[in-house]
Scaffold this active site. Structure first.
Site, PDB file in Angstrom:
ATOM      1  N   ARG A  16       0.865  -1.186   0.000  1.00 12.56           N
ATOM      2  CA  ARG A  16       0.000   0.000   0.000  1.00 12.56           C
ATOM      3  C   ARG A  16       0.902   1.237   0.000  1.00 12.56           C
ATOM      4  O   ARG A  16       1.982   1.227   0.612  1.00 12.56           O
ATOM      5  CB  ARG A  16      -0.868   0.002   1.254  1.00 12.56           C
ATOM      6  CG  ARG A  16      -1.824   1.189   1.368  1.00 12.56           C
ATOM      7  CD  ARG A  16      -2.559   1.133   2.708  1.00 12.56           C
ATOM      8  NE  ARG A  16      -3.438   2.288   2.879  1.00 12.56           N
ATOM      9  CZ  ARG A  16      -4.077   2.582   4.022  1.00 12.56           C
ATOM     10  NH1 ARG A  16      -3.910   1.802   5.071  1.00 12.56           N
ATOM     11  NH2 ARG A  16      -4.854   3.641   4.098  1.00 12.56           N
ATOM     12  N   HIS A  17       0.473   2.271  -0.689  1.00 16.16           N
ATOM     13  CA  HIS A  17       1.233   3.524  -0.675  1.00 16.16           C
ATOM     14  C   HIS A  17       1.443   4.024   0.748  1.00 16.16           C
ATOM     15  O   HIS A  17       0.692   3.686   1.679  1.00 16.16           O
ATOM     16  CB  HIS A  17       0.504   4.590  -1.502  1.00 16.16           C
ATOM     17  CG  HIS A  17      -0.840   4.960  -0.944  1.00 16.16           C
ATOM     18  ND1 HIS A  17      -0.998   5.830   0.114  1.00 16.16           N
ATOM     19  CD2 HIS A  17      -2.082   4.562  -1.295  1.00 16.16           C
ATOM     20  CE1 HIS A  17      -2.280   5.963   0.386  1.00 16.16           C
ATOM     21  NE2 HIS A  17      -2.965   5.205  -0.447  1.00 16.16           N
ATOM     22  N   GLY A  18       2.446   4.880   0.940  1.00 13.32           N
ATOM     23  CA  GLY A  18       2.711   5.458   2.246  1.00 13.32           C
ATOM     24  C   GLY A  18       1.673   6.490   2.650  1.00 13.32           C
ATOM     25  O   GLY A  18       0.826   6.908   1.849  1.00 13.32           O
TER      26      GLY A  18
ATOM     27  N   TRP B 253      -3.825  13.637   3.120  1.00 10.13           N
ATOM     28  CA  TRP B 253      -5.247  13.387   3.387  1.00 10.13           C
ATOM     29  C   TRP B 253      -5.440  12.200   4.321  1.00 10.13           C
ATOM     30  O   TRP B 253      -6.404  12.182   5.110  1.00 10.13           O
ATOM     31  CB  TRP B 253      -6.002  13.188   2.068  1.00 10.13           C
ATOM     32  CG  TRP B 253      -6.392  14.473   1.406  1.00 10.13           C
ATOM     33  CD1 TRP B 253      -6.000  15.733   1.769  1.00 10.13           C
ATOM     34  CD2 TRP B 253      -7.258  14.630   0.283  1.00 10.13           C
ATOM     35  NE1 TRP B 253      -6.562  16.667   0.932  1.00 10.13           N
ATOM     36  CE2 TRP B 253      -7.340  16.020   0.009  1.00 10.13           C
ATOM     37  CE3 TRP B 253      -7.958  13.753  -0.534  1.00 10.13           C
ATOM     38  CZ2 TRP B 253      -8.101  16.533  -1.036  1.00 10.13           C
ATOM     39  CZ3 TRP B 253      -8.717  14.254  -1.580  1.00 10.13           C
ATOM     40  CH2 TRP B 253      -8.789  15.638  -1.822  1.00 10.13           C
TER      41      TRP B 253
ATOM     42  N   GLN C 211      -9.746   9.696  -0.065  1.00  9.16           N
ATOM     43  CA  GLN C 211      -9.001  10.094  -1.255  1.00  9.16           C
ATOM     44  C   GLN C 211      -9.599   9.522  -2.520  1.00  9.16           C
ATOM     45  O   GLN C 211      -9.775  10.221  -3.504  1.00  9.16           O
ATOM     46  CB  GLN C 211      -7.532   9.655  -1.123  1.00  9.16           C
ATOM     47  CG  GLN C 211      -6.823  10.399  -0.027  1.00  9.16           C
ATOM     48  CD  GLN C 211      -5.358  10.053   0.067  1.00  9.16           C
ATOM     49  OE1 GLN C 211      -4.504  10.889  -0.135  1.00  9.16           O
ATOM     50  NE2 GLN C 211      -5.079   8.801   0.373  1.00  9.16           N
ATOM     51  N   GLY C 212      -9.880   8.227  -2.518  1.00  9.97           N
ATOM     52  CA  GLY C 212     -10.406   7.595  -3.715  1.00  9.97           C
ATOM     53  C   GLY C 212      -9.470   7.810  -4.888  1.00  9.97           C
ATOM     54  O   GLY C 212      -8.277   7.515  -4.807  1.00  9.97           O
TER      55      GLY C 212
ATOM     56  N   ARG D 289       0.033   9.092  -5.687  1.00  8.67           N
ATOM     57  CA  ARG D 289       0.590   8.608  -4.427  1.00  8.67           C
ATOM     58  C   ARG D 289       1.195   7.213  -4.563  1.00  8.67           C
ATOM     59  O   ARG D 289       2.166   6.887  -3.877  1.00  8.67           O
ATOM     60  CB  ARG D 289      -0.460   8.650  -3.325  1.00  8.67           C
ATOM     61  CG  ARG D 289      -1.732   7.821  -3.566  1.00  8.67           C
ATOM     62  CD  ARG D 289      -2.773   8.214  -2.531  1.00  8.67           C
ATOM     63  NE  ARG D 289      -4.015   7.459  -2.577  1.00  8.67           N
ATOM     64  CZ  ARG D 289      -5.067   7.767  -3.311  1.00  8.67           C
ATOM     65  NH1 ARG D 289      -5.013   8.809  -4.130  1.00  8.67           N
ATOM     66  NH2 ARG D 289      -6.173   7.040  -3.259  1.00  8.67           N
TER      67      ARG D 289
ATOM     68  N   GLU E 135      -7.557   3.004  -6.509  1.00 11.36           N
ATOM     69  CA  GLU E 135      -8.454   2.956  -5.358  1.00 11.36           C
ATOM     70  C   GLU E 135      -9.902   3.016  -5.826  1.00 11.36           C
ATOM     71  O   GLU E 135     -10.206   3.483  -6.941  1.00 11.36           O
ATOM     72  CB  GLU E 135      -8.135   4.129  -4.423  1.00 11.36           C
ATOM     73  CG  GLU E 135      -8.938   4.173  -3.131  1.00 11.36           C
ATOM     74  CD  GLU E 135      -8.794   2.915  -2.280  1.00 11.36           C
ATOM     75  OE1 GLU E 135      -9.323   1.857  -2.699  1.00 11.36           O
ATOM     76  OE2 GLU E 135      -8.189   3.001  -1.190  1.00 11.36           O
TER      77      GLU E 135
END
Length: 224
Positions: free
Chosen positions: A16-18, A22, A29-30, A70, A97
């Site tokens: 998963r991204h860091g 937000w 974020q979506g 991201r 996402e």
């Protein structure tokens, strides 16, 4: 899940991204974006170092990522930390996402105040509720991820950079889990998941690496 299990590569390393700005503010974020925080950059470096022996043992891998900013930033940091080629990363919209429609950019409190009817509908059928104004339901996300799995080559391991929501749905698709089991996933942001046809292993970023890269914490679980 009732759909037939997809074909999968011999191993999938899912990340998963860091942490983002937000994330820190508790905003959905979506498919909108906000940049990584310094803490988020450190989380990616920490999980990369933790996974180094796993990646070395897997040997030649395909690299995949969601194309959102991201995840692009996160996979770039991951590659640089491990000496992998960012130029080899393949981007696919199906890894993005979940689209949260009119919820994007809002906190849960703001959503409840502006769109209380959305919250009631989501609670009544969380898997199938599509958020208004372009949002997806989780069933939509599962379908596109299953299509991605069925189309990618399955002759070598895969490293994939995704998101909290799409990542846990991908785990559920690979493991043929029911929605309630998918929603129960709540691992920290700096976790990775090494999946094969027979096993699934959760790898948490090692505390010494989190400290070395200046991380305040291991990151958020999936709250949505």
């Amino acid at each position: 899940m009732t759909d037939q299990s997809p074909k999968t590569p011999p191993s999938i390393v899912l990340l998963r991204h860091g942490e983002t700005q937000w994330n820190r503010e508790g905003r959905y974020q979506g498919q909108h974006d906000s940049p990584l925080t310094l803490n988020g950059i450190g989380q990616i470096r920490a999980i990369a170092e933790t996974l180094r022996p796993v990646i070395e043992e897997l040997g030649r891998c395909q690299l995949w990522s969601s194309p959102l900013a991201r995840t692009r930033q996160s996979v770039s940091i991951f590659c640089e930390q491990l000496g992998l080629s960012y130029a080899d990363v393949l981007f696919d919209d199906r890894l993005m996402e979940r689209s949260y429609g009119r919820w994007e950019g809002l906190t849960m409190g703001e959503i409840a105040a502006r769109y209380p009817e959305d919250v009631k509908l989501e609670q009544s059928d969380r898997w199938n509720f599509a958020i208004p104004e372009g949002g997806e339901c989780f069933a939509d996300v599962a379908r596109r991820l299953r299509n991605w799995l069925n189309e990618i080559p399955n002759d070598m391991p895969v490293i994939t950079m995704a998101h909290g929501g799409s990542g846990r749905v991908l785990r559920g698709v690979c493991m043929n889990l029911k929605p309630e089991n998918i929603f129960a996933f709540n691992d920290p942001q700096s976790s990775a998941f090494v999946m094969s046809e027979t096993t699934t292993k959760t790898v948490q970023a090692a505390p010494q690496y989190l400290r070395a890269f200046g991380c305040a914490d291991a990151g958020l679980g999936v709250r949505i």
